[in-house]
Design a protein around this motif. Structure first.
Motif, PDB file in Angstrom:
ATOM      1  N   SER B 214       6.560  14.927 -10.772  1.00  0.00           N
ATOM      2  CA  SER B 214       6.387  14.147  -9.543  1.00  0.00           C
ATOM      3  C   SER B 214       6.344  12.639  -9.801  1.00  0.00           C
ATOM      4  N   ASP B 215       6.634  11.888  -8.750  1.00  0.00           N
ATOM      5  CA  ASP B 215       6.531  10.432  -8.807  1.00  0.00           C
ATOM      6  C   ASP B 215       5.217   9.967  -8.204  1.00  0.00           C
ATOM      7  N   TYR B 216       4.755  10.706  -7.190  1.00  0.00           N
ATOM      8  CA  TYR B 216       3.486  10.388  -6.546  1.00  0.00           C
ATOM      9  C   TYR B 216       2.634  11.648  -6.512  1.00  0.00           C
ATOM     10  N   THR B 217       1.344  11.467  -6.583  1.00  0.00           N
ATOM     11  CA  THR B 217       0.456  12.629  -6.523  1.00  0.00           C
ATOM     12  C   THR B 217      -0.703  12.336  -5.578  1.00  0.00           C
ATOM     13  N   GLY B 218      -1.033  13.370  -4.790  1.00  0.00           N
ATOM     14  CA  GLY B 218      -2.210  13.283  -3.936  1.00  0.00           C
ATOM     15  C   GLY B 218      -3.205  14.342  -4.369  1.00  0.00           C
TER      16      GLY B 218
END
Lengths: 280, 252
Positions: B214-218
């Motif tokens: 992933s490039d972004y993680t929440g």
């Protein structure tokens, strides 16, 4: 005292015997009817119209009447039964008053003896709606009788379709009806066929309700408003009025043969329709 | 070029009396992979399902707040949900192929959206299966039942089925959880290829996977979006103590 091992063996033997008894009963009945009936059966018996109230000639008109009446009953009952099953399982809110009412009605209908349906059909279709003793009166009455079976089995079949199918289909942008008609129903077809087969058995075997609604005319029914005598009704009259026991057994044997053939055809055609056969 | 594909604004979800999500705000970039992580029951899947409005299939579910797809609100009374789901495809946890042939599975979406021309359908099926890296393995038996494929192949078939509808966003709900390690790594490679053309939001319980793809993680916890940032930042320098505890394996 019995040892565990002996007890185990005794129980096994008993269970095996129970199974054997079931098979034996079925086998004896079929063998008995076949032996008694086969002597009466030849091509003329199947293909000729009855003469002298069935004492002579064949039973062709009753075979045609049976198939005719069963098909019309199914044509009426299957769309309504499957439709209400779809409504209950896919559209109605769980435990809504209407869903409960439909369920309760289906259960109650299933428990009513056929002669009561016959009486209703006689008063309502034959007399009040002036349909007379006819294929249509008999079929409408039969349709009411088999409706609970068709609804129930279709409901169970629809319920057994994995929820993931619906989710996946909806997530692909399918509408609810597209999902039901293209994914849910095709998967439920085998279960729906089971209900149809049970219903065919009931329609072909029904006597009392049909004497009251379709009559017992031995003529060849030409249309929906003609009276008709099905094979079971014929069998009943042959036996009760002492016309010919041999011919009664012959008819009984052909009823069994007919049920096997209709079941086979129902399976075949519906499998084709849903393409289930080449998927599984 | 960065482009904001999806934006959630104060999303709250209720199942009857239970509140599953509290004011989730998230910006999802186009043609990037956004991973949602967190322990079971934290609301990550629920959030994923708000994006294609799939939560509303469950009786008694209520959603408040707003999600914008290309700046257009999706929670509007007269919003066409079918059109939304066409743009936002979804891959589920358990690969669920329909009881039809491989070909029919992929053609299902285009067909319901009105494509009848056989040549065009075949074209779409081939292109989608190629894009899902499945074509080479099954091109000679398109008419055999999809259920006979292996689990990993079924999951790629499901992805091909989603691609056939030509979505812009693909939601994935733990797509590798039922797969063996080899199939999982193939799936991860595939996600890497897909992000060139699609915006991907993926729920995963596997933190290494989130870090890899992933490039972004929440990070979700008890219905709250605790932390959302670039994946390398979140895993190396978590701002929140709870995120740090989770990614270092202290709970979850």
């Amino acid at each position: 005292m019995l040892t565990n091992n002996t007890r185990e063996k005794l129980i096994k033997a008993f269970l095996w015997l129970s199974g054997l008894i079931i098979v034996a009963i079925l086998f004896i009945i079929i063998a008995y009817i076949a032996i008694k009936g086969v002597s009466a059966i030849n091509l003329d018996f199947i293909l000729e119209a009855p003469r002298r109230a069935g004492k002579e000639g064949g039973i062709w008109t009753t075979i045609v009447s049976t198939v005719y009446l069963t098909l019309v009953s199914l044509l009426i009952a299957v769309p309504i039964g499957v439709g209400s099953a779809i409504h209950l399982e896919e559209y109605a809110l769980r435990r809504s008053w209407f869903a409960n009412l439909v369920n309760l009605t289906a259960e109650t209908l299933a428990g009513i003896p056929s002669i009561v349906f016959g009486l209703f059909g006689f008063v309502f279709f034959v007399i009040f709606l002036q349909m007379g003793w006819s294929i249509i009166s008999g079929s409408l009455t039969m349709a009411i009788m088999i409706l609970p079976t068709i609804t129930r089995t279709a409901q169970e079949a629809i319920l057994a379709v994995p929820a993931e199918y619906r989710e996946n289909s909806l997530a692909l942008g399918a509408s609810k009806w597209q999902t039901i008609s293209r994914v849910v129903l095709p998967s439920a077809v085998p279960g729906i066929i089971t209900g149809i087969i049970l219903s065919i058995g009931r329609a072909v075997g029904e006597t009392a309700a049909l004497i009251l609604t379709a009559g017992s005319s031995l003529g060849m029914p030409g249309g929906l408003l003609d009276p008709a005598r099905t094979m079971s009704v014929h069998l009943y009259i042959l036996a009760m009025e002492g016309i010919s026991m041999d011919r009664a057994f012959g008819t009984a044997f052909l009823i069994i043969v007919l049920i096997v053939i209709i079941n086979y055809l129902a399976n075949l055609s519906l499998c084709r329709m849903s393409q289930v056969s080449r998927q599984i | 070029m960065k482009y904001l594909k999806l934006k959630s604004e104060n999303i709250k979800v209720f199942y009857k009396d239970f509140q599953a999500l509290y004011d989730v705000n998230m910006d999802i970039q186009e043609k990037r992979v956004t991973a949602l992580i967190g322990p079971s029951g934290c609301g990550k899947s629920t959030f994923l399902r708000t994006i294609n409005r799939l939560n509303e299939l469950i009786e008694g579910t209520r959603t408040e707040g707003q999600i914008y797809l290309d700046e257009e609100p999706i929670y509007e009374k007269d919003r066409d949900v079918v059109g939304l789901r066409r743009k936002v495809g979804m891959v589920f946890q358990k690969p669920s192929v329909f009881p039809m042939s491989i070909y029919e599975n992929v053609a299902y979406g285009p067909r319901i959206h009105g494509i009848k021309d056989r040549n065009r359908l075949s074209e779409i099926v081939e292109r989608s299966l190629k894009a899902a890296n499945l074509w080479n393995e099954i091109s000679d038996r398109l008419n055999s039942p999809a259920a006979r494929l292996s689990g990993g192949q079924q999951q790629r078939l499901v992805i091909a089925r989603v691609l056939a509808v030509e979505p812009e966003v693909i939601l994935m709900d733990e797509p590798a959880s039922a797969l063996d390690p080899i199939s999982t790594s193939r799936l991860e490679d595939l996600i890497g290829e897909l992000k060139k053309n699609y915006t991907i939001v993926i729920v995963t319980h596997n933190m290494q996977q989130a870090a890899r793809i992933s490039d972004y993680t929440g990070f979700f916890l008890n219905g709250h979006l605790v932390e959302f940032s670039r994946t390398d930042e979140l895993f190396v320098n978590p701002r929140d103590k709870r995120t740090e505890d989770y990614i270092t394996g202290r709970f979850g």
